[in-house]
Design a protein around this motif. Sequence first.
Motif: not given
Length: 627
Positions: A113-121, A146-151, A336-345
């Motif tokens: 959800a947090p990443v998706a909102e930033d992506v929409r903007r 887009f940075e983060g663990s595989p998958g 210009d922008r780095r978005m971190t894709f973490g493991l979901p809570d």
Amino acid sequence: MASDTVLGRHRALENERLDDVGRERARGQRRRLSRVLLAGVAVAGYCWWRYLSGNPILPALPSIDPFLLTVIIFFGLMTAVTLGTMTFTGRSPHVLYRPEQIEVRISDVKGLAPVAEDVRRSLELFRSAMTFKRKMGGTARRGILFEGSPGTGKTHMAKAMAAESGVPFLFVSATAFQSSYYGATGRKIRSFFKELRKAARREGGAIAFIEEIDAIGLARGGVSLSATPAAALHSTDCGGLSGLTVLNTAPVQVERMVSSDVGAVVNELLVQMQSFDELTGAQRAIGWGVDRINLLLPAARQLPRPRPEPVNVLVIAATNRADALDPALLRPGRFDRRMTFGLPDKAGRRELIDHFLERKAHEAELADPEHRDALAGVTQGYSPVRIENLLDEALVNAVRRGAAGMSWSDLEQARLVTEVGLGQPVGYTDHELRLIATHEAGHAVAAWLLAPHRRLEILTIIKRANSLGLLAHGDRDDVYTRSKAELGALISIAFGGQVAEELFFGDVSTGPAGDLTYATTVAAQMIGSAGMGGTLISFAASAGGGDLVSRLMGDAEGRKMLEELLATRKQVTRELLEHNQHLVEALRDALLERHELIGGEIGRVLTEAQSGQSVDLRDRSALRPGS
């Protein structure tokens, strides 16, 4: 009235902003139609001229000697092969997707959800890039990393952006740029960005996605990078303990040395990332002509040279090694922008489970919110791909037993196989079987009494992978920090197997070897890093070599504090199990009968043994997930 005026202006600006891409696409279509019309008029005029002059529309072919024709064809083919080889090795390796070919939408990307909102903007800013520049003087983002663990959904999100943007999507794997021909990699990169600019001019905008960009974007030779990774330590061993996460945030200095050819590739990538606005071929031709004419004109009458037309492009790159990328790639103006894709809570995992189960056959019990909440709890640390794989494995189990959909039992068996491994038949002696069952029961009883907030997941004496037996336990909710009491309890749980062997057999086997390693590691973190021992000095801050355990073991005072903490926690476990030997016996006997207890079965045995009731594990109706 004033509010209506403001609202009308806002809507007008919104409509203009959202139409940037469509307006540029329509303008490009008009240009192409104009060129086709002019070419058609020219061809029609030529045909009429030939017809009115009494000549055939198509000129007659000249006669040529067959031998000469053969020579011309041979050398023509040789030239074509040579030029074709050079062209092929330098062509862009991308695959072009149209928006209508992509079915994924941002709403389909769950658990982020947090990443998706930033992506929409970011997507809104991409679509309004021209208005943003013309009305506000700003420069829209042209690169997102887009940075983060595989998958974790990086590629999935990029596809959703391309689908919702309504522009072409150029997908390429960074490894596809690599070539054995010297210089071909750089030519492929140039060709890729050239195709990106052409697509953007043609369609009003374009999105490029480079998968695993670290294959061509590693730091060049001599560049020093610093990173502070949070390393997660998980232990599953023959002693049977798992589920602990310990953070180690010691800074690490990394120096990457790469070859000169790789450095040249990075340089080419840096140049292309900075050079989106370039003259087209027609503009360069016009500029060449203007330069020649200006040589004949006075300074006051010089003709203006054509200027590059801005193109609306967005480059997205994905990597799970962002710390290894060249720093020049990460500066503003490139990515210009780095978005971190973490493991979901837990909430994100529940959202993913609901999303996947809508598409996968399952029995009625998995429609129960309690079961789904329990599944979200036991999948802590799972990526979206791993959750989907777990459900697929459960479906395989359902097919094997002839069911139409997966059940909770299928999911438990799938977790056991994916996390621990397949069971391996081993001919234990009676003494070994009883020893291993007692050892694992000691772990489970210590965990049940000392850490009631933890969830006992799997207790088995079936050999899986390198474990003769194991207890898998985890947090009921997502936990990001741990207290001194919690870490101490985990050390005591690790000693449960050894203490149980001493109490019931008066001897110790080799089984607790892995438990001692685990307990020592946790104790070292408490004393040497978290200040939970007899010193506030952080051994992790030392510049000396070796890991934290080695630094403590090499220091006389540190080793003494380490031994005292471990001895104290073992004594706590001994006193606890001495007063609750009946619980260890009950769980041992259940293991000897069933060989494996999963989820609520463990707690049920201990609860009934504590109340003095008899235990019948064949009745599974009272079991609830995660109880």
